[in-house]
Design an enzyme around this catalytic site. Structure first.
Site, PDB file in Angstrom:
ATOM      1  N   ARG A  83       0.861  -1.185   0.000  1.00 33.56           N
ATOM      2  CA  ARG A  83       0.000   0.000   0.000  1.00 33.56           C
ATOM      3  C   ARG A  83       0.901   1.240   0.000  1.00 33.56           C
ATOM      4  O   ARG A  83       1.704   1.429   0.916  1.00 33.56           O
ATOM      5  CB  ARG A  83      -0.884   0.002   1.255  1.00 33.56           C
ATOM      6  CG  ARG A  83      -1.712   1.249   1.435  1.00 33.56           C
ATOM      7  CD  ARG A  83      -2.618   1.149   2.668  1.00 33.56           C
ATOM      8  NE  ARG A  83      -3.435   2.337   2.794  1.00 33.56           N
ATOM      9  CZ  ARG A  83      -3.285   3.253   3.762  1.00 33.56           C
ATOM     10  NH1 ARG A  83      -2.374   3.115   4.701  1.00 33.56           N
ATOM     11  NH2 ARG A  83      -4.061   4.326   3.795  1.00 33.56           N
ATOM     12  N   HIS A 133      -2.522  11.078   0.800  1.00 33.44           N
ATOM     13  CA  HIS A 133      -1.981  10.845   2.145  1.00 33.44           C
ATOM     14  C   HIS A 133      -1.314  12.165   2.555  1.00 33.44           C
ATOM     15  O   HIS A 133      -0.110  12.231   2.763  1.00 33.44           O
ATOM     16  CB  HIS A 133      -1.014   9.665   2.130  1.00 33.44           C
ATOM     17  CG  HIS A 133      -0.770   9.053   3.485  1.00 33.44           C
ATOM     18  ND1 HIS A 133      -0.972   7.712   3.761  1.00 33.44           N
ATOM     19  CD2 HIS A 133      -0.329   9.584   4.645  1.00 33.44           C
ATOM     20  CE1 HIS A 133      -0.661   7.452   5.018  1.00 33.44           C
ATOM     21  NE2 HIS A 133      -0.262   8.573   5.582  1.00 33.44           N
ATOM     22  N   GLU A 147      -3.620   0.020   8.196  1.00 37.88           N
ATOM     23  CA  GLU A 147      -2.427   0.378   8.974  1.00 37.88           C
ATOM     24  C   GLU A 147      -2.573  -0.159  10.381  1.00 37.88           C
ATOM     25  O   GLU A 147      -3.630  -0.019  11.010  1.00 37.88           O
ATOM     26  CB  GLU A 147      -2.246   1.902   9.097  1.00 37.88           C
ATOM     27  CG  GLU A 147      -1.730   2.590   7.879  1.00 37.88           C
ATOM     28  CD  GLU A 147      -1.563   4.095   8.089  1.00 37.88           C
ATOM     29  OE1 GLU A 147      -1.313   4.537   9.228  1.00 37.88           O
ATOM     30  OE2 GLU A 147      -1.700   4.820   7.095  1.00 37.88           O
TER      31      GLU A 147
HETATM   32  O1  IFM Z   1       2.820   7.614  10.040  1.00 41.21           O
HETATM   33  C1  IFM Z   1       1.446   7.690  10.199  1.00 41.21           C
HETATM   34  C2  IFM Z   1       0.733   7.524   8.879  1.00 41.21           C
HETATM   35  O2  IFM Z   1       1.167   8.443   7.948  1.00 41.21           O
HETATM   36  C3  IFM Z   1      -0.754   7.698   9.068  1.00 41.21           C
HETATM   37  N1  IFM Z   1      -1.245   6.864  10.120  1.00 41.21           N
HETATM   38  C4  IFM Z   1      -0.540   6.858  11.374  1.00 41.21           C
HETATM   39  C5  IFM Z   1       0.937   6.627  11.150  1.00 41.21           C
HETATM   40  C6  IFM Z   1       1.697   6.625  12.491  1.00 41.21           C
HETATM   41  O3  IFM Z   1       1.512   7.832  13.156  1.00 41.21           O
END
Ligand code: IFM
Length: 464
Positions: free
Chosen positions: A85, A129, A369
């Site tokens: 991803r 993002h 994530e």
């Molecule tokens: O690094 C970040 C990512 O860009 C978005 N979600 C949380 C991660 C950790 O803070």
């Protein structure tokens, strides 16, 4: 889709077609911020503003993935990674955020996708993002409706070019962060501290998602899947009291329902609108918007790291990412925590996944994530013994397995992150990767968690 129960040898086995992956984002790893016609993004501006990012760090060089992407894809193949991803940098594709595509920018992502496919790694693409082209921010950023229309134009350009090879598309990553860290607390780019503006921004981000979903559907093959990724909160009361219960309702409202309700029910939560009336009359929501925002999608991405514990508190006056919640107190959960200071509690993931599944999602979920930062050290033997990270990942994967067993349609899991990278306002001081990056040399060193994850992928399961 079924997962098997723990076997006699204590293994949890995942469904055969479960998608294992690792995630990154453009500004956090690419570097090369001025090459091939890329325009500046809000994160370039923010990171170059003294005092905004720890240590004055910027994404100028990062993990030099833009230049070395072929080596990184080879690393993914060695890991046996079935899916990757990544995000596309909008200002590489449209340097000023509008108009025709910058061919060199799109060519880069086309080469990346080809390289992934040549190594049997499925590309999972995020369009946004957090790196908004600076010119769009100068024109009002997410505070104005036009940015949503511009985003759809960008989505169409990327979709038309890569749609033949990318099967899974995500419009936005964590719009809560873009809206509230970006426009309310100012901890993230563009660094604004205007709570009313942050609510407008949240609406325009959702609208952008809806417009982009339509734009993508028009150019993608019918089998391509369109999704959005939310960072959902597992909100719990710190004490048993009506005031704490009310704090939970308000944080759940802004952190979860403000996004889930429009996406899946076509309206904003009435209590959030009521609570924020002192800031805005919500007239930025115009007729037809909610139909656009609630356009059907194929999958919901869920990012989860840590639970959120709240109680009633005393307003401090400091800028907060929670509009109209100055009297909510965030309480540190006792027990183990990561280097971010985030409590480690996999039960939060259970709460989030079950809640979304039961209340909102007849559509499949994907953990897009999950992971942890620790103060990793490169040992004298050249390895990184990150056993806390392995234990974090194992505990969260056990919850994922249990959710699948209990009937949640959860299709995959992406560890955050493949590589150590630029952790936004923390710069390079926090390391989330399963692969260590030695920034001065750009050498990649597998942490023990990378070897462990390779085994997980290989055996399609975890030992418990
Ligand atoms: O690094 C970040 C990512 O860009 C978005 N979600 C949380 C991660 C950790 O803070």
């Amino acid at each position: 889709m079924t997962a098997t129960r723990p076997q006699a040898d204590g293994r949890l086995v995942f469904p055969t077609n479960f998608m294992w992956g690792a995630a990154t984002a453009a500004y956090q790893i690419e570097g090369s911020t001025t090459v091939d016609g890329r325009g500046p993004s809000i994160w370039d501006t923010f990171a170059h503003t003294p005092g905004r990012v720890d240590g004055g760090d910027t994404g100028d060089v990062a993990a030099e993935h833009y230049r070395n992407f072929r080596d990184d894809v080879a690393l993914m193949a060695e890991l046996g990674l079935p899916a990757y991803r990544f995000s596309v940098s909008w200002p590489r594709v449209q340097p000023g955020g509008r108009g025709p595509a910058n061919a060199a920018g799109l060519d880069h992502y086309s080469r990346l996708v080809d390289e992934l496919l040549a190594h049997s790694v499925t590309p999972v693409l995020t369009l946004y993002h957090w790196d908004l082209p600076q010119e769009l921010e100068d024109a009002g950023g997410w505070g104005v409706r036009d940015t949503a229309a511009r985003f759809a134009e960008y989505a169409e350009l990327v979709g038309a070019r890569l749609g033949d090879r990318v099967p899974i598309w995500t419009t936005l990553n964590e719009p809560w962060c873009s809206a509230f860290l970006g426009y309310a607390s100012g901890e993230h780019a563009p660094g604004r501290t205007d709570p009313a503006l942050s609510l407008r921004a949240a609406h325009h981000l959702l609208l952008a998602h809806g417009y982009a979903t339509h734009a993508l559907r028009a150019v993608l093959p019918a089998a391509a899947q369109v999704s959005v990724t939310l960072n959902l909160c597992a909100v719990m009361p710190a004490v048993t009291s009506p005031a704490a219960t009310n704090a939970v309702r308000r944080i759940d409202g802004l952190g979860n329902r403000l996004f889930l309700d429009p996406l899946f029910r076509g309206h904003y939560p009435a209590d959030v609108q009521r609570d924020t009336r002192g800031l805005t009359d919500w007239s930025f929501v115009v007729s037809g918007d909610m139909d656009v925002i609630s356009s059907p999608i194929d999958m919901l991405g869920v990012n989860y790291y840590t639970p959120t514990l709240v109680d009633a508190g005393t307003p401090s006056g400091a800028p907060s990412p929670w509009p109209a919640c100055a009297d909510v107190r965030f309480v540190s959960q006792p027990g183990p925590a990561t280097a971010m200071g985030w409590a480690i509690d996999a039960q939060g993931l259970r709460n989030v996944v079950h809640r979304v599944h039961e209340e909102y999602a007849p559509i499949p979920l994907m953990i897009t994530e999950n992971g942890a930062a620790f103060d990793d050290e490169l040992g004298s033997d050249g390895g990184v013994r990150d056993h806390e990270r392995i234990s974090y990942l194992r505990d969260h994967l056990a919850v994922v397995h249990e959710a699948i067993e209990s009937g949640v349609d959860l299709r995959g899991y992406f560890v955050w992150s493949l590589l150590d990278n630029f952790e936004w306002a923390y710069g390079y001081s926090k390391r989330f990767g399963i692969v260590h990056v030695d920034y001065p040399t750009q050498r990649r060193v597998w942490k023990d968690s990378a070897y462990w994850y390779r085994q997980v992928i290989n055996t399609n399961g975890i030992d418990v």
